[in-house]
Design a protein around this motif. Structure first.
Motif: not given
Length: 283
Positions: A94-107, A79-92
């Motif tokens: 990575l925390l962020s917030a309110n923005e999500i970045r994704v690669p094109t062409g990958r699930r 309330q009222f925001w977004w907690r974001v955590a990137y979890r690449p395979p085999g890595e720690e």
């Protein structure tokens, strides 16, 4: 194209009705014939068309499968925001917030949860709605086809600022995304320098917010690492100008009613602007 197709269909239906009703021979129309028309056009034809469309769409509605090599992003509604955590395979993570970045062409496997009340995660241009429920993880798989920006929102009433809870999904070329993700792990530029950094510490901002490269690693509020690179303030509701940031610091509830961030109304405007300049410099 949709409008043109709709206009053609309307014209054909109108012409058919004209021929049937206006140019019909006298006595050729009766109650039984009218009921047959209603039955065919109102029940049989729509049922057949909708059944065909359903059978055509069902294969596309199957959930996309993911593998261990796919990127996992955990998103928690607050309330009222977004907690974001990137979890690449085999890595720690990575925390962020309110923005999500994704690669094109990958699930991308999104793990959705909530930290307080029920939220609903919705990116209209990229994926359907998915509830975010406290104590439970829900899974949503997305795949962006081309680079661009997609606006997301909370689609479940979650409190006073429900309508002020948005986020942005940035779809990037795979190589650009990999470079961006790698760069995020480093310390933010100017993370512990200047008057704004000192005021950030003195006013206790680090008790709730984390900034990579400093001693501040709290997880109560949004992670502010590289905040200066973000395109919005307050979860998608304000442009991140120094003036807006300073005003938000002094009175967050003025922009977002019900927000849990404490107000700093006694802080001088000069101090608030210094902290805002510091945050804008976190790149």
């Amino acid at each position: 194209m949709v409008l043109v197709a709709g206009a053609i269909i309307v014209a054909l239906v109108t012409a058919a009705l004209y021929v049937r009703a206006v140019r019909a021979r006298e006595g050729s129309l009766d109650h039984r014939g009218g009921m047959r028309l209603v039955l065919w056009m109102g029940a049989i034809v729509p049922t057949v068309l909708l059944t065909v469309l359903l059978l055509f769409a069902l294969p596309a509605m199957r959930p996309m499968e993911t593998g261990p090599e796919d990127l996992v992003i955990r998103v928690e509604g607050e309330q009222f925001w977004w907690r974001v955590a990137y979890r690449p395979p085999g890595e720690e993570p990575l925390l962020s917030a309110n923005e999500i970045r994704v690669p094109t062409g990958r699930r991308v496997h999104l793990v959705l949860a909530a930290g307080d009340v029920i939220h609903s995660f919705w990116i209209p241009g990229l994926a359907g709605k998915m509830d975010m429920i406290p104590g439970r993880d829900n899974d949503l798989v997305v795949e962006a086809e081309k680079p661009g920006r997609y606006r997301g929102v909370c689609a479940e009433f979650c409190g006073l600022s429900h309508a002020l809870m948005a986020f942005e999904v940035v779809a990037m070329e795979p190589e650009a995304f990999d470079a961006w993700l790698l760069a995020q792990r480093g310390a933010s530029t100017g993370a512990s320098e200047g008057r704004g950094a000192a005021l950030f510490t003195q006013n206790g901002c680090g008790a709730c917010h984390a900034v990579r490269g400093t001693a501040h690693d709290a997880a109560i509020g949004p992670d502010l690492s590289r905040f200066g690179a973000r395109t919005s303030l307050g979860a998608g509701i304000l442009e991140p100008t120094r003036a807006n940031i300073a005003a938000f610091i002094r009175d967050p509830q003025g922009a977002k009613p019900g927000a849990r961030m404490p107000a700093y109304k006694t802080m001088s405007e000069a101090d608030a602007k210094a902290i805002a300049a510091y945050l804008k410099g976190l790149q």
